[in-house]
Design a protein around this motif. Structure first.
Motif, PDB file in Angstrom:
ATOM      1  N   GLU A 217       0.841  -1.188   0.000  1.00 43.51           N
ATOM      2  CA  GLU A 217       0.000   0.000   0.000  1.00 43.51           C
ATOM      3  C   GLU A 217       0.884   1.248   0.000  1.00 43.51           C
ATOM      4  OE1 GLU A 217      -3.793   1.856   2.504  1.00 43.51           O
ATOM      5  OE2 GLU A 217      -2.543   0.270   3.372  1.00 43.51           O
ATOM      6  N   GLY A 218       0.607   2.160  -0.923  1.00 38.95           N
ATOM      7  CA  GLY A 218       1.400   3.377  -1.036  1.00 38.95           C
ATOM      8  C   GLY A 218       2.474   3.306  -2.104  1.00 38.95           C
ATOM      9  N   SER A 219       2.728   2.128  -2.663  1.00 39.03           N
ATOM     10  CA  SER A 219       3.711   2.020  -3.739  1.00 39.03           C
ATOM     11  C   SER A 219       3.246   2.822  -4.949  1.00 39.03           C
ATOM     12  CB  SER A 219       3.922   0.560  -4.147  1.00 39.03           C
ATOM     13  OG  SER A 219       4.525  -0.181  -3.106  1.00 39.03           O
ATOM     14  N   ILE A 220       4.205   3.385  -5.672  1.00 43.42           N
ATOM     15  CA  ILE A 220       3.915   4.136  -6.895  1.00 43.42           C
ATOM     16  C   ILE A 220       4.449   3.318  -8.060  1.00 43.42           C
ATOM     17  CG2 ILE A 220       4.175   6.326  -8.117  1.00 43.42           C
ATOM     18  CD1 ILE A 220       2.802   6.620  -5.446  1.00 43.42           C
ATOM     19  N   VAL A 221       3.559   2.946  -8.994  1.00 45.35           N
ATOM     20  CA  VAL A 221       3.948   2.047 -10.080  1.00 45.35           C
ATOM     21  C   VAL A 221       3.460   2.562 -11.434  1.00 45.35           C
ATOM     22  CG1 VAL A 221       3.863   0.054  -8.538  1.00 45.35           C
ATOM     23  CG2 VAL A 221       1.848   0.628  -9.911  1.00 45.35           C
ATOM     24  N   ASP A 222       4.080   2.031 -12.498  1.00 46.22           N
ATOM     25  CA  ASP A 222       3.589   2.249 -13.856  1.00 46.22           C
ATOM     26  C   ASP A 222       2.877   0.978 -14.297  1.00 46.22           C
ATOM     27  OD1 ASP A 222       4.866   4.642 -13.703  1.00 46.22           O
ATOM     28  OD2 ASP A 222       6.497   4.131 -15.083  1.00 46.22           O
ATOM     29  N   ILE A 223       1.770   1.144 -14.985  1.00 44.84           N
ATOM     30  CA  ILE A 223       0.967   0.014 -15.444  1.00 44.84           C
ATOM     31  C   ILE A 223       0.751   0.127 -16.952  1.00 44.84           C
ATOM     32  CG2 ILE A 223      -1.363  -0.983 -15.408  1.00 44.84           C
ATOM     33  CD1 ILE A 223      -1.476  -0.369 -12.424  1.00 44.84           C
ATOM     34  N   ALA A 224       0.844  -0.997 -17.644  1.00 43.49           N
ATOM     35  CA  ALA A 224       0.572  -1.027 -19.084  1.00 43.49           C
ATOM     36  C   ALA A 224      -0.565  -2.009 -19.349  1.00 43.49           C
ATOM     37  CB  ALA A 224       1.815  -1.430 -19.863  1.00 43.49           C
ATOM     38  N   TYR A 225      -1.443  -1.651 -20.288  1.00 43.60           N
ATOM     39  CA  TYR A 225      -2.558  -2.533 -20.641  1.00 43.60           C
ATOM     40  C   TYR A 225      -2.890  -2.349 -22.111  1.00 43.60           C
ATOM     41  CZ  TYR A 225      -5.425   1.725 -20.257  1.00 43.60           C
ATOM     42  OH  TYR A 225      -5.935   2.988 -20.423  1.00 43.60           O
TER      43      TYR A 225
ATOM     44  N   SER B 159      -5.496  -1.411 -25.079  1.00 45.29           N
ATOM     45  CA  SER B 159      -6.648  -0.513 -25.202  1.00 45.29           C
ATOM     46  C   SER B 159      -7.948  -1.268 -25.428  1.00 45.29           C
ATOM     47  CB  SER B 159      -6.421   0.477 -26.356  1.00 45.29           C
ATOM     48  OG  SER B 159      -6.202  -0.216 -27.579  1.00 45.29           O
ATOM     49  N   ASP B 160      -7.863  -2.464 -26.019  1.00 47.14           N
ATOM     50  CA  ASP B 160      -9.077  -3.233 -26.283  1.00 47.14           C
ATOM     51  C   ASP B 160      -9.329  -4.310 -25.227  1.00 47.14           C
ATOM     52  OD1 ASP B 160      -6.915  -4.736 -26.960  1.00 47.14           O
ATOM     53  OD2 ASP B 160      -7.689  -5.432 -28.893  1.00 47.14           O
ATOM     54  N   ASN B 161      -8.456  -4.365 -24.212  1.00 49.53           N
ATOM     55  CA  ASN B 161      -8.638  -5.368 -23.151  1.00 49.53           C
ATOM     56  C   ASN B 161      -7.941  -4.877 -21.888  1.00 49.53           C
ATOM     57  OD1 ASN B 161      -9.044  -7.591 -21.565  1.00 49.53           O
ATOM     58  ND2 ASN B 161      -7.748  -8.979 -22.764  1.00 49.53           N
ATOM     59  N   VAL B 162      -8.636  -4.077 -21.105  1.00 51.34           N
ATOM     60  CA  VAL B 162      -8.030  -3.470 -19.917  1.00 51.34           C
ATOM     61  C   VAL B 162      -7.686  -4.504 -18.850  1.00 51.34           C
ATOM     62  CG1 VAL B 162     -10.194  -3.054 -18.681  1.00 51.34           C
ATOM     63  CG2 VAL B 162      -8.273  -1.474 -18.364  1.00 51.34           C
ATOM     64  N   ASP B 163      -8.312  -5.687 -18.930  1.00 49.26           N
ATOM     65  CA  ASP B 163      -8.025  -6.729 -17.941  1.00 49.26           C
ATOM     66  C   ASP B 163      -6.665  -7.393 -18.189  1.00 49.26           C
ATOM     67  OD1 ASP B 163     -10.417  -6.382 -16.569  1.00 49.26           O
ATOM     68  OD2 ASP B 163     -11.498  -7.629 -18.002  1.00 49.26           O
ATOM     69  N   ALA B 164      -6.137  -7.237 -19.413  1.00 50.12           N
ATOM     70  CA  ALA B 164      -4.801  -7.754 -19.714  1.00 50.12           C
ATOM     71  C   ALA B 164      -3.808  -6.634 -19.443  1.00 50.12           C
ATOM     72  CB  ALA B 164      -4.719  -8.216 -21.168  1.00 50.12           C
ATOM     73  N   PHE B 165      -3.290  -6.600 -18.213  1.00 53.93           N
ATOM     74  CA  PHE B 165      -2.382  -5.523 -17.839  1.00 53.93           C
ATOM     75  C   PHE B 165      -1.197  -6.091 -17.066  1.00 53.93           C
ATOM     76  CE2 PHE B 165      -4.745  -5.995 -13.926  1.00 53.93           C
ATOM     77  CZ  PHE B 165      -3.833  -5.679 -12.924  1.00 53.93           C
ATOM     78  N   ARG B 166      -0.135  -5.287 -16.948  1.00 51.38           N
ATOM     79  CA  ARG B 166       1.036  -5.667 -16.178  1.00 51.38           C
ATOM     80  C   ARG B 166       1.537  -4.468 -15.386  1.00 51.38           C
ATOM     81  NH1 ARG B 166       4.402  -9.656 -18.299  1.00 51.38           N
ATOM     82  NH2 ARG B 166       5.617  -9.320 -16.385  1.00 51.38           N
ATOM     83  N   VAL B 167       1.996  -4.733 -14.178  1.00 52.91           N
ATOM     84  CA  VAL B 167       2.755  -3.715 -13.443  1.00 52.91           C
ATOM     85  C   VAL B 167       4.161  -3.782 -14.021  1.00 52.91           C
ATOM     86  CG1 VAL B 167       3.704  -3.017 -11.224  1.00 52.91           C
ATOM     87  CG2 VAL B 167       1.373  -3.912 -11.356  1.00 52.91           C
ATOM     88  N   ILE B 168       4.603  -2.720 -14.691  1.00 52.15           N
ATOM     89  CA  ILE B 168       5.863  -2.783 -15.429  1.00 52.15           C
ATOM     90  C   ILE B 168       7.011  -2.084 -14.703  1.00 52.15           C
ATOM     91  CG2 ILE B 168       4.680  -2.934 -17.637  1.00 52.15           C
ATOM     92  CD1 ILE B 168       5.424   0.028 -18.062  1.00 52.15           C
ATOM     93  N   TRP B 169       6.696  -1.283 -13.680  1.00 52.76           N
ATOM     94  CA  TRP B 169       7.773  -0.556 -13.009  1.00 52.76           C
ATOM     95  C   TRP B 169       7.310  -0.089 -11.637  1.00 52.76           C
ATOM     96  CZ3 TRP B 169      12.627  -0.473 -14.648  1.00 52.76           C
ATOM     97  CH2 TRP B 169      13.535   0.415 -14.058  1.00 52.76           C
ATOM     98  N   LYS B 170       8.185  -0.219 -10.664  1.00 54.60           N
ATOM     99  CA  LYS B 170       7.930   0.327  -9.333  1.00 54.60           C
ATOM    100  C   LYS B 170       8.917   1.469  -9.087  1.00 54.60           C
ATOM    101  CE  LYS B 170       8.210  -0.684  -4.382  1.00 54.60           C
ATOM    102  NZ  LYS B 170       8.628  -1.653  -3.344  1.00 54.60           N
ATOM    103  N   HIS B 171       8.391   2.647  -8.789  1.00 52.41           N
ATOM    104  CA  HIS B 171       9.249   3.805  -8.559  1.00 52.41           C
ATOM    105  C   HIS B 171       9.749   3.805  -7.123  1.00 52.41           C
ATOM    106  CE1 HIS B 171       8.375   5.875 -12.352  1.00 52.41           C
ATOM    107  NE2 HIS B 171       7.152   5.413 -12.224  1.00 52.41           N
ATOM    108  N   ASN B 172      11.028   4.125  -6.953  1.00 48.12           N
ATOM    109  CA  ASN B 172      11.508   4.357  -5.604  1.00 48.12           C
ATOM    110  C   ASN B 172      11.564   5.862  -5.368  1.00 48.12           C
ATOM    111  OD1 ASN B 172      14.078   5.394  -6.540  1.00 48.12           O
ATOM    112  ND2 ASN B 172      14.741   3.281  -6.854  1.00 48.12           N
ATOM    113  N   THR B 173      11.785   6.266  -4.144  1.00 46.40           N
ATOM    114  CA  THR B 173      11.693   7.686  -3.808  1.00 46.40           C
ATOM    115  C   THR B 173      12.718   8.520  -4.543  1.00 46.40           C
ATOM    116  OG1 THR B 173      13.130   7.302  -1.892  1.00 46.40           O
ATOM    117  CG2 THR B 173      10.749   7.265  -1.524  1.00 46.40           C
TER     118      THR B 173
END
Length: 340
Positions: free
Chosen positions: A191-199, A201-215
């Protein structure tokens, strides 16, 4: 690129990695540094010398195929295909990691070389930039904020380019990405993590967390143009009151705008002391003890440091607030709300 130039490029990348080294990314940086060291060792062992080719051989090659020497010296570029996370060189059957894509700025359709440096590791280099990135149905949403909903970790909000919190939407309707247990484990999410997500456009349920940002990554983001701050916060620098008279405000985080935060507090009669993310624990305790109020910008501070500051504030009975943005007006409003 000749042997010396390749070595210099690798050394430059090593310097960048060391500059970005923090306690949060030691393992990742170590892995990448070892890859570059292996590459340099292999490069050093390569026998690259024009004097190794006899004059007769050189003439024969030129006579048979004048362009052959030139083609040997040029790099072979493979079409880069962006995936949800990472990418692929289909012609060479090689995966390109997400961190390499970010550092090199590769885009869909670029031509990329891949030099095998052993142990299934490759040295990637841009050969030719695509005139225009090839269209794809991949959508990337940056700086998503993970939160808890019914004991599940989800991403339903994100920071926009102005660092304001916005609701994630799909087809104009609010949407929440349910983070899988596998992603939580692999990316060390909470909880509180900041991430980038890719999905898609025609299937939002097919997604991946691609990056976790550190401070540190967030802290070193390119600041917005000065014109943005001047137009968005005109009153902060001009309106003067005595609402914070005699008060010392401790700000934890928000390094990029120290002068603006200080001016805002001073214009309202108070004083600002600023603690950065790398402040040691003893110094932080001393600063909390001497202030009248504490405000923490969560975006810029790691969770353990924020928790420690909160503990000190409770210990010395100092009022405190936390912020999810770097807005000066929000910061000033938080400070004023802490006046008893």
């Amino acid at each position: 690129m000749n042997k010396q130039a390749m070595a210099q490029e690798a050394i430059s990348q090593i310097e960048i990695l060391i500059q970005n080294l923090t306690l949060d990314n030691v393992d990742e940086i170590e892995s990448e540094l070892l890859t570059y060291f292996r590459f340099l060792k292999i490069l050093n062992e390569l026998k690259v010398s024009h004097t190794n080719v006899s004059e007769t051989e050189s003439k024969d090659v030129s006579a048979d195929n004048p362009s052959e020497d030139k083609s040997k010296d040029s790099k072979i570029g493979y079409v880069f295909e962006r995936r949800l996370k990472g990418g692929f060189l289909n012609e060479k059957n090689v995966y390109v990691p997400e961190n390499i894509i970010r550092k090199q700025g590769f885009e869909n359709g670029d031509l990329i070389s891949a030099a095998d440096i052993g142990n299934d590791n490759y040295y990637f280099e841009l050969v030719e930039k695509a005139s225009e990135p090839k269209p794809t149905n991949r959508v990337q949403l940056n700086y998503c904020i993970l939160s808890k909903q019914d004991s599940m970790l989800v991403a339903s909000e994100y920071f926009d380019e102005n660092w304001e919190i916005k609701h994630i939407k799909y087809n104009d309707a609010p949407h929440a990405f349910l983070i899988t247990e596998d992603a939580i484990f692999k990316e060390d999410l909470e909880e509180g993590s900041i991430v980038d997500i890719a999905y898609y456009s025609d299937n939002v349920d097919a997604f991946r967390v691609i990056w976790k940002h550190n401070t540190d990554e967030i802290k070193h983001e390119t600041p917005l143009p000065s014109s943005h701050y001047k137009t968005k916060y005109p009153k902060t620098d001009t309106v003067k009151t005595n609402e914070l008279e005699g008060k010392t405000v401790l700000l934890l985080g928000g390094e990029k705008r120290t002068a603006e935060f200080e001016r805002a507090i001073q214009n309202n009669g108070g004083d600002l002391i600023h603690a950065y993310g790398n402040v040691d624990t003893k110094r932080l305790e001393s600063m909390v003890k001497s202030c009248d109020m504490l405000i923490t910008m969560k975006l810029n501070i790691n969770h353990p440091k924020a928790r420690k500051a909160k503990e000190f504030a409770k210990k010395y009975e100092k009022p405190f607030r936390e912020m999810d943005s770097r807005s000066i007006s929000d910061f000033l409003q938080k400070a004023k709300s802490l006046i008893y």
